[in-house]
Scaffold this active site. Structure first.
Site, PDB file in Angstrom:
ATOM      1  N   TYR A  89      56.982 -13.873  64.631  1.00 31.42           N
ATOM      2  CA  TYR A  89      56.542 -13.372  63.320  1.00 31.42           C
ATOM      3  C   TYR A  89      56.354 -14.544  62.350  1.00 31.42           C
ATOM      4  O   TYR A  89      55.328 -14.650  61.672  1.00 31.42           O
ATOM      5  CB  TYR A  89      57.558 -12.359  62.786  1.00 31.42           C
ATOM      6  CG  TYR A  89      57.159 -11.710  61.483  1.00 31.42           C
ATOM      7  CD1 TYR A  89      56.152 -10.738  61.445  1.00 31.42           C
ATOM      8  CD2 TYR A  89      57.770 -12.066  60.280  1.00 31.42           C
ATOM      9  CE1 TYR A  89      55.780 -10.142  60.247  1.00 31.42           C
ATOM     10  CE2 TYR A  89      57.402 -11.471  59.081  1.00 31.42           C
ATOM     11  CZ  TYR A  89      56.416 -10.507  59.071  1.00 31.42           C
ATOM     12  OH  TYR A  89      56.044  -9.911  57.880  1.00 31.42           O
ATOM     13  N   LYS A 103      52.806 -15.814  60.548  1.00 33.92           N
ATOM     14  CA  LYS A 103      52.614 -15.886  59.089  1.00 33.92           C
ATOM     15  C   LYS A 103      52.339 -17.328  58.646  1.00 33.92           C
ATOM     16  O   LYS A 103      51.602 -17.564  57.678  1.00 33.92           O
ATOM     17  CB  LYS A 103      53.820 -15.287  58.360  1.00 33.92           C
ATOM     18  CG  LYS A 103      53.989 -13.770  58.586  1.00 33.92           C
ATOM     19  CD  LYS A 103      52.767 -12.958  58.150  1.00 33.92           C
ATOM     20  CE  LYS A 103      53.009 -11.464  58.211  1.00 33.92           C
ATOM     21  NZ  LYS A 103      51.862 -10.665  57.769  1.00 33.92           N
ATOM     22  N   SER A 115      54.079 -13.645  54.168  1.00 31.99           N
ATOM     23  CA  SER A 115      55.526 -13.361  54.069  1.00 31.99           C
ATOM     24  C   SER A 115      56.251 -14.643  53.697  1.00 31.99           C
ATOM     25  O   SER A 115      55.751 -15.751  53.959  1.00 31.99           O
ATOM     26  CB  SER A 115      56.043 -12.865  55.427  1.00 31.99           C
ATOM     27  OG  SER A 115      57.451 -12.851  55.449  1.00 31.99           O
TER      28      SER A 115
HETATM   29  P1  NAP Z   1      54.553  -0.966  57.820  1.00 30.65           P
HETATM   30  O1  NAP Z   1      55.265  -0.056  56.905  1.00 30.65           O
HETATM   31  O2  NAP Z   1      55.017  -1.126  59.233  1.00 30.65           O
HETATM   32  O3  NAP Z   1      52.987  -0.606  57.798  1.00 30.65           O
HETATM   33  C1  NAP Z   1      52.085  -1.365  58.550  1.00 30.65           C
HETATM   34  C2  NAP Z   1      50.779  -0.628  58.638  1.00 30.65           C
HETATM   35  O4  NAP Z   1      49.879  -1.441  59.429  1.00 30.65           O
HETATM   36  C3  NAP Z   1      50.924   0.695  59.374  1.00 30.65           C
HETATM   37  O5  NAP Z   1      50.085   1.657  58.788  1.00 30.65           O
HETATM   38  C4  NAP Z   1      50.472   0.351  60.780  1.00 30.65           C
HETATM   39  O6  NAP Z   1      49.991   1.432  61.530  1.00 30.65           O
HETATM   40  C5  NAP Z   1      49.351  -0.642  60.480  1.00 30.65           C
HETATM   41  N1  NAP Z   1      49.054  -1.425  61.677  1.00 30.65           N
HETATM   42  C6  NAP Z   1      49.912  -2.176  62.398  1.00 30.65           C
HETATM   43  N2  NAP Z   1      49.311  -2.648  63.489  1.00 30.65           N
HETATM   44  C7  NAP Z   1      48.035  -2.209  63.444  1.00 30.65           C
HETATM   45  C8  NAP Z   1      46.920  -2.355  64.308  1.00 30.65           C
HETATM   46  N3  NAP Z   1      46.989  -3.034  65.458  1.00 30.65           N
HETATM   47  N4  NAP Z   1      45.745  -1.758  63.963  1.00 30.65           N
HETATM   48  C9  NAP Z   1      45.649  -1.049  62.819  1.00 30.65           C
HETATM   49  N5  NAP Z   1      46.679  -0.853  61.985  1.00 30.65           N
HETATM   50  C10 NAP Z   1      47.863  -1.428  62.284  1.00 30.65           C
HETATM   51  O7  NAP Z   1      54.577  -2.469  57.261  1.00 30.65           O
HETATM   52  P2  NAP Z   1      54.722  -3.015  55.751  1.00 30.65           P
HETATM   53  O8  NAP Z   1      56.149  -3.362  55.538  1.00 30.65           O
HETATM   54  O9  NAP Z   1      54.015  -2.149  54.788  1.00 30.65           O
HETATM   55  O10 NAP Z   1      53.961  -4.407  55.932  1.00 30.65           O
HETATM   56  C11 NAP Z   1      52.681  -4.647  55.366  1.00 30.65           C
HETATM   57  C12 NAP Z   1      52.455  -6.145  55.332  1.00 30.65           C
HETATM   58  O11 NAP Z   1      53.482  -6.786  54.563  1.00 30.65           O
HETATM   59  C13 NAP Z   1      52.482  -6.821  56.705  1.00 30.65           C
HETATM   60  O12 NAP Z   1      51.509  -7.826  56.762  1.00 30.65           O
HETATM   61  C14 NAP Z   1      53.863  -7.449  56.752  1.00 30.65           C
HETATM   62  O13 NAP Z   1      53.930  -8.530  57.649  1.00 30.65           O
HETATM   63  C15 NAP Z   1      54.035  -7.863  55.316  1.00 30.65           C
HETATM   64  N6  NAP Z   1      55.420  -8.063  54.897  1.00 30.65           N
HETATM   65  C16 NAP Z   1      56.315  -7.045  55.008  1.00 30.65           C
HETATM   66  C17 NAP Z   1      57.634  -7.272  54.615  1.00 30.65           C
HETATM   67  C18 NAP Z   1      58.683  -6.202  54.730  1.00 30.65           C
HETATM   68  O14 NAP Z   1      59.875  -6.535  54.638  1.00 30.65           O
HETATM   69  N7  NAP Z   1      58.321  -4.937  54.881  1.00 30.65           N
HETATM   70  C19 NAP Z   1      58.013  -8.523  54.114  1.00 30.65           C
HETATM   71  C20 NAP Z   1      57.053  -9.526  54.017  1.00 30.65           C
HETATM   72  C21 NAP Z   1      55.756  -9.278  54.400  1.00 30.65           C
HETATM   73  P3  NAP Z   1      50.944   2.137  62.664  1.00 30.65           P
HETATM   74  O15 NAP Z   1      52.192   2.557  61.963  1.00 30.65           O
HETATM   75  O16 NAP Z   1      50.108   3.239  63.132  1.00 30.65           O
HETATM   76  O17 NAP Z   1      51.192   1.055  63.678  1.00 30.65           O
END
Ligand code: NAP
Length: 244
Positions: free
Chosen positions: A149, A153, A136
């Site tokens: 967080y 990261k 991130s």
């Molecule tokens: P999201 O929509 O919350 O999806 C996260 C996925 O990871 C969900 O399917 C969740 O399952 C799964 N997960 C979380 N904890 C888990 C665990 N303990 N075991 C197995 N699965 C798990 O998040 P996203 O926005 O797509 O984020 C994906 C990545 O991008 C992450 O690494 C995040 O830090 C990074 N990121 C996101 C953003 C943003 O603004 N969205 C910005 C920068 C970086 P459940 O729903 O069942 O928990």
């Protein structure tokens, strides 16, 4: 740029929702045999309904023992995307040990563990591979209420560099993508407040958040041979946020 993963086997963590789900589907469209790992069975059911060729593993990656067991028969993997993460948003003075441990267990420790399992196989087969960690912009900038967080990261970027160093001699490349805000379920938790969103957007030269596809395209590039000399890189997908 045409990218094909025909004949490759890919594993994506956190593939139930958001960026991970879109990455798993994109990899399958590019010809990879995909294994989706997440912890909510209903998400895996709907993913497999959407793309029948995807294999599924349901496990809570925060649990080291359960992960070891769930992935023991995973078979050879050529491409790994460590995407699962947990974001807790709270003021620094209110962070609890439980929140700290939960975040580090998923965002850092599970990345190390899943990567060990996969990279051991890559090394043994001698076929190389490519690993992309989803980091991130928060790894490199202070964001209010994101103490843990940001720390996870930052640790992930450091882990990415050491993995690149130690796995490189086995032709296993390790890189990260570092997105700005994406309006997934996680993004909405932190950035639905219009005042917060406006303040963040004002720090992004392009003036808007990233789309899921922006992140997925960079992941596919780093997984593919089109980036065959990129190793240990943190690729911002942030509209210029980190340049300022
Ligand atoms: P999201 O929509 O919350 O999806 C996260 C996925 O990871 C969900 O399917 C969740 O399952 C799964 N997960 C979380 N904890 C888990 C665990 N303990 N075991 C197995 N699965 C798990 O998040 P996203 O926005 O797509 O984020 C994906 C990545 O991008 C992450 O690494 C995040 O830090 C990074 N990121 C996101 C953003 C943003 O603004 N969205 C910005 C920068 C970086 P459940 O729903 O069942 O928990």
């Amino acid at each position: 740029m045409e990218i094909s993963f025909k004949g490759k086997r890919a594993l994506v963590t956190g593939a139930g929702k958001g960026i991970g789900r879109a990455t798993a589907l994109a990899l399958a469209r590019c010809g990879a045999k995909v294994t989706a790992v997440t912890r909510t069975q209903a998400d895996l059911n709907s993913l497999v309904q959407e793309c029948a060729s995807i294999s599924q593993v349901c496990v809570d990656l925060a649990d080291w023992g359960a992960t070891e067991e769930a992935l023991q028969d995973i078979g050879p993997i050529d491409l790994l995307v460590n995407n699962a993460a947990y974001a807790n948003i709270e003021p620094f003075l209110e962070v609890t040990p439980d929140q700290f441990d939960r975040s580090f267990n998923v965002n850092v420790k599970a990345v190390l563990h899943v990567s060990q399992i996969v990279a051991r196989g890559m090394k043994a087969r001698g076929t190389g591979g490519s690993i992309v960690n989803i980091s991130s912009q928060a790894s490199q900038r202070a964001l209010t209420d994101h103490a843990v967080y940001c720390a996870t990261k930052g640790a992930l970027d450091a882990l990415t560099r050491v993995m690149a160093l130690e796995l490189g001699p086995h032709q296993i490349r390790v890189n990260s993508v570092n997105p700005t805000v994406v309006m997934t379920e996680m993004g909405r938790v932190g950035w639905s407040d219009p005042v917060k969103a406006k303040t963040m957007m004002s720090r992004i030269p392009l003036g808007h958040f990233a789309e899921v596809e922006d992140v997925v395209n960079s992941v596919l590039f780093l997984l593919s041979d089109k980036s065959s000399m990129a190793n240990g890189v943190a690729l911002p997908v942030d509209g210029g946020f980190l340049a300022c």
